[in-house]
Design a protein around this motif. Sequence first.
Motif, mmCIF file in Angstrom:
data_model
loop_
_atom_site.group_PDB
_atom_site.id
_atom_site.type_symbol
_atom_site.label_atom_id
_atom_site.label_comp_id
_atom_site.label_asym_id
_atom_site.label_seq_id
_atom_site.Cartn_x
_atom_site.Cartn_y
_atom_site.Cartn_z
ATOM 1 N N LEU A 233 78.706 -16.229 4.086
ATOM 2 C CA LEU A 233 78.681 -14.766 4.206
ATOM 3 C C LEU A 233 77.997 -14.326 5.494
ATOM 4 O O LEU A 233 78.537 -13.503 6.256
ATOM 5 C CB LEU A 233 77.966 -14.158 2.996
ATOM 6 N N ILE A 234 76.818 -14.884 5.782
ATOM 7 C CA ILE A 234 76.085 -14.513 7.004
ATOM 8 C C ILE A 234 76.849 -14.961 8.250
ATOM 9 O O ILE A 234 76.972 -14.215 9.231
ATOM 10 C CB ILE A 234 74.665 -15.118 6.994
ATOM 11 N N GLY A 235 77.372 -16.193 8.209
ATOM 12 C CA GLY A 235 78.155 -16.672 9.342
ATOM 13 C C GLY A 235 79.375 -15.806 9.597
ATOM 14 O O GLY A 235 79.706 -15.493 10.748
ATOM 15 N N SER A 236 80.051 -15.378 8.536
ATOM 16 C CA SER A 236 81.236 -14.537 8.691
ATOM 17 C C SER A 236 80.869 -13.158 9.228
ATOM 18 O O SER A 236 81.625 -12.564 10.004
ATOM 19 C CB SER A 236 81.967 -14.400 7.353
ATOM 20 N N ILE A 237 79.727 -12.630 8.812
ATOM 21 C CA ILE A 237 79.264 -11.347 9.359
ATOM 22 C C ILE A 237 79.042 -11.458 10.867
ATOM 23 O O ILE A 237 79.447 -10.581 11.642
ATOM 24 C CB ILE A 237 77.983 -10.875 8.638
ATOM 25 N N LEU A 238 78.391 -12.559 11.296
ATOM 26 C CA LEU A 238 78.160 -12.756 12.730
ATOM 27 C C LEU A 238 79.475 -12.946 13.481
ATOM 28 O O LEU A 238 79.648 -12.421 14.590
ATOM 29 C CB LEU A 238 77.247 -13.962 12.953
ATOM 30 N N LEU A 239 80.412 -13.681 12.892
ATOM 31 C CA LEU A 239 81.732 -13.812 13.510
ATOM 32 C C LEU A 239 82.396 -12.447 13.641
ATOM 33 O O LEU A 239 83.025 -12.144 14.658
ATOM 34 C CB LEU A 239 82.612 -14.743 12.677
ATOM 35 N N GLY A 240 82.256 -11.615 12.608
ATOM 36 C CA GLY A 240 82.845 -10.279 12.662
ATOM 37 C C GLY A 240 82.208 -9.404 13.725
ATOM 38 O O GLY A 240 82.902 -8.684 14.454
ATOM 39 N N ILE A 241 80.875 -9.465 13.837
ATOM 40 C CA ILE A 241 80.177 -8.673 14.857
ATOM 41 C C ILE A 241 80.610 -9.117 16.255
ATOM 42 O O ILE A 241 80.926 -8.288 17.117
ATOM 43 C CB ILE A 241 78.646 -8.807 14.699
ATOM 44 N N GLY A 242 80.620 -10.432 16.479
ATOM 45 C CA GLY A 242 81.014 -10.938 17.789
ATOM 46 C C GLY A 242 82.442 -10.578 18.145
ATOM 47 O O GLY A 242 82.744 -10.194 19.280
ATOM 48 N N THR A 243 83.340 -10.677 17.171
ATOM 49 C CA THR A 243 84.737 -10.342 17.433
ATOM 50 C C THR A 243 84.903 -8.846 17.675
ATOM 51 O O THR A 243 85.703 -8.431 18.518
ATOM 52 C CB THR A 243 85.621 -10.798 16.261
ATOM 53 N N ALA A 244 84.154 -8.034 16.932
ATOM 54 C CA ALA A 244 84.203 -6.586 17.167
ATOM 55 C C ALA A 244 83.764 -6.235 18.586
ATOM 56 O O ALA A 244 84.279 -5.286 19.189
ATOM 57 C CB ALA A 244 83.307 -5.868 16.153
ATOM 58 N N MET A 245 82.833 -6.997 19.137
ATOM 59 C CA MET A 245 82.373 -6.747 20.497
ATOM 60 C C MET A 245 83.457 -7.054 21.526
ATOM 61 O O MET A 245 83.656 -6.309 22.485
ATOM 62 C CB MET A 245 81.121 -7.575 20.782
ATOM 63 N N VAL A 246 84.181 -8.157 21.306
ATOM 64 C CA VAL A 246 85.118 -8.590 22.347
ATOM 65 C C VAL A 246 86.498 -7.946 22.234
ATOM 66 O O VAL A 246 87.167 -7.731 23.251
ATOM 67 C CB VAL A 246 85.276 -10.132 22.366
ATOM 68 N N TYR A 247 86.951 -7.623 21.030
ATOM 69 C CA TYR A 247 88.359 -7.292 20.839
ATOM 70 C C TYR A 247 88.816 -6.053 21.610
ATOM 71 O O TYR A 247 89.771 -6.124 22.382
ATOM 72 C CB TYR A 247 88.656 -7.148 19.348
ATOM 73 N N PRO A 248 88.167 -4.893 21.420
ATOM 74 C CA PRO A 248 88.630 -3.729 22.187
ATOM 75 C C PRO A 248 88.329 -3.863 23.672
ATOM 76 O O PRO A 248 89.072 -3.345 24.512
ATOM 77 C CB PRO A 248 87.860 -2.554 21.568
ATOM 78 N N ALA A 249 87.241 -4.577 24.017
ATOM 79 C CA ALA A 249 86.899 -4.758 25.426
ATOM 80 C C ALA A 249 87.952 -5.606 26.146
ATOM 81 O O ALA A 249 88.297 -5.340 27.301
ATOM 82 C CB ALA A 249 85.522 -5.404 25.554
ATOM 83 N N LEU A 250 88.477 -6.629 25.468
ATOM 84 C CA LEU A 250 89.519 -7.465 26.063
ATOM 85 C C LEU A 250 90.794 -6.664 26.313
ATOM 86 O O LEU A 250 91.386 -6.726 27.390
ATOM 87 C CB LEU A 250 89.821 -8.657 25.152
ATOM 88 N N LEU A 251 91.236 -5.908 25.322
ATOM 89 C CA LEU A 251 92.440 -5.092 25.491
ATOM 90 C C LEU A 251 92.258 -4.043 26.580
ATOM 91 O O LEU A 251 93.153 -3.805 27.398
ATOM 92 C CB LEU A 251 92.801 -4.415 24.165
#
Length: 415
Positions: free
Chosen positions: A325-343
């Motif tokens: 659960l904690i690992g998935s939350i961190l994966l979600g936070i990190g992905t949220a940071m990169v996804y719109p910035a990449l596009l």
Amino acid sequence: MEIKLGLKENWKQFTLLVLVNMLVGGMVGLERTVVPLVGTEEFKIGSDIVVFSFIIAFGVVKAFTNLVSGVLADKYTRKRVLILGWLVGLPVPFLLAWGNSWNWIIIANILLGISQGLAWSMTVNMKIDLVGPKKRGLAMGLNEAAGYGAVGFTALLTGYLASRYGLRPAPFYIGIFYTVAGLILSILVIRDTRDYARLESAQVAQQQITEEKFHKPDLLWVFRETSFKNKNLFAVSQAGLINNLNDGMSWGVFPLLFISAGVSLEGVGWIKAVYPFVWGIGQVITGPLADKIGRKPLIVWGMFVQAIGHVVIGLEFLSPFMSGLIGSILLGIGTAMVYPALLAAVSDTAHPSWRASSLGVYRFWRDIGYSVGALMAGIVASFFGLIWAVHIAGIITFLSGLLVLIRMKEKKPYE
């Protein structure tokens, strides 16, 4: 009717496109919790690579569809391509619910890859067309928040339905609603946005691009420019690939890893749901933040946060459920940071005259990551175990963030 660029000026169509993308994302969420378990428990597949083959098929097909989606959009309009995406997706929930062999699951994912490559690509392009250059980060944040929020919600819902009514067919009924509703909305209420891209193109000076490239950039030229010739676009493309490598790995590995560790099916549903849910909702914040502080900081640190998430999943002093659960939350936070910035970074660099095609190339490399992640996970898991697939993904993610730190330069968007 006079057209104007801007989120405020086009908020009604923008909102409708957000709703449509929620339905698009929900179709991917159908598979996040249940399908790997269908392979191992219902079809008794013992090979990790064979189980993950549905992800490999989805990723390859979606990647190549992304590659041509921009070209199709420029030739046939965004709206027609969006509708085609929904038409291709109509059989998917039926095949997932009632297919009597693993081959039917693979066919469903081929169709899903085509559908996602067309429909999700068009919601991205249409929102970028509407808002113009000043609010791209916000636009992408809202778009991806809607899509991946729906992925997380649907993953949780399918996990709940599977625990109550079995792995099939009940969890896939909601996919029938998603496809029918998405098709109706796309036909009746969505307007094409190609003229908005033409308006922006007319407003942009022909800077840094030769006359020939400005007017007639073919797909091969755009592919080379996006893939490796332009340093920014190369850095963005490889980061997108590694980001979705993580998603492809977790898509196949997490249900099998945590079920084998004694986590309940509902618990796996929560672990699988929290990753895309945090990823989705977080982009409401990180999208506009990318407009304020720039794209590069979010991309670099987002990759590093994802790498930390992989480390947490391997911590033995936490229970399997809590580490997941904690690992998935961190994966979600990190992905949220990169996804719109990449596009947004792709949109900043690519000229409006070839932006749709460049986004298609970027999304090609990004979504090849699904297949690379699933294949890597299957091979590593076969030799070293499922947890090592998580560790290897974390190392690769950290190195990808370092590459962006070294190679990418912040670029002011076209204004």
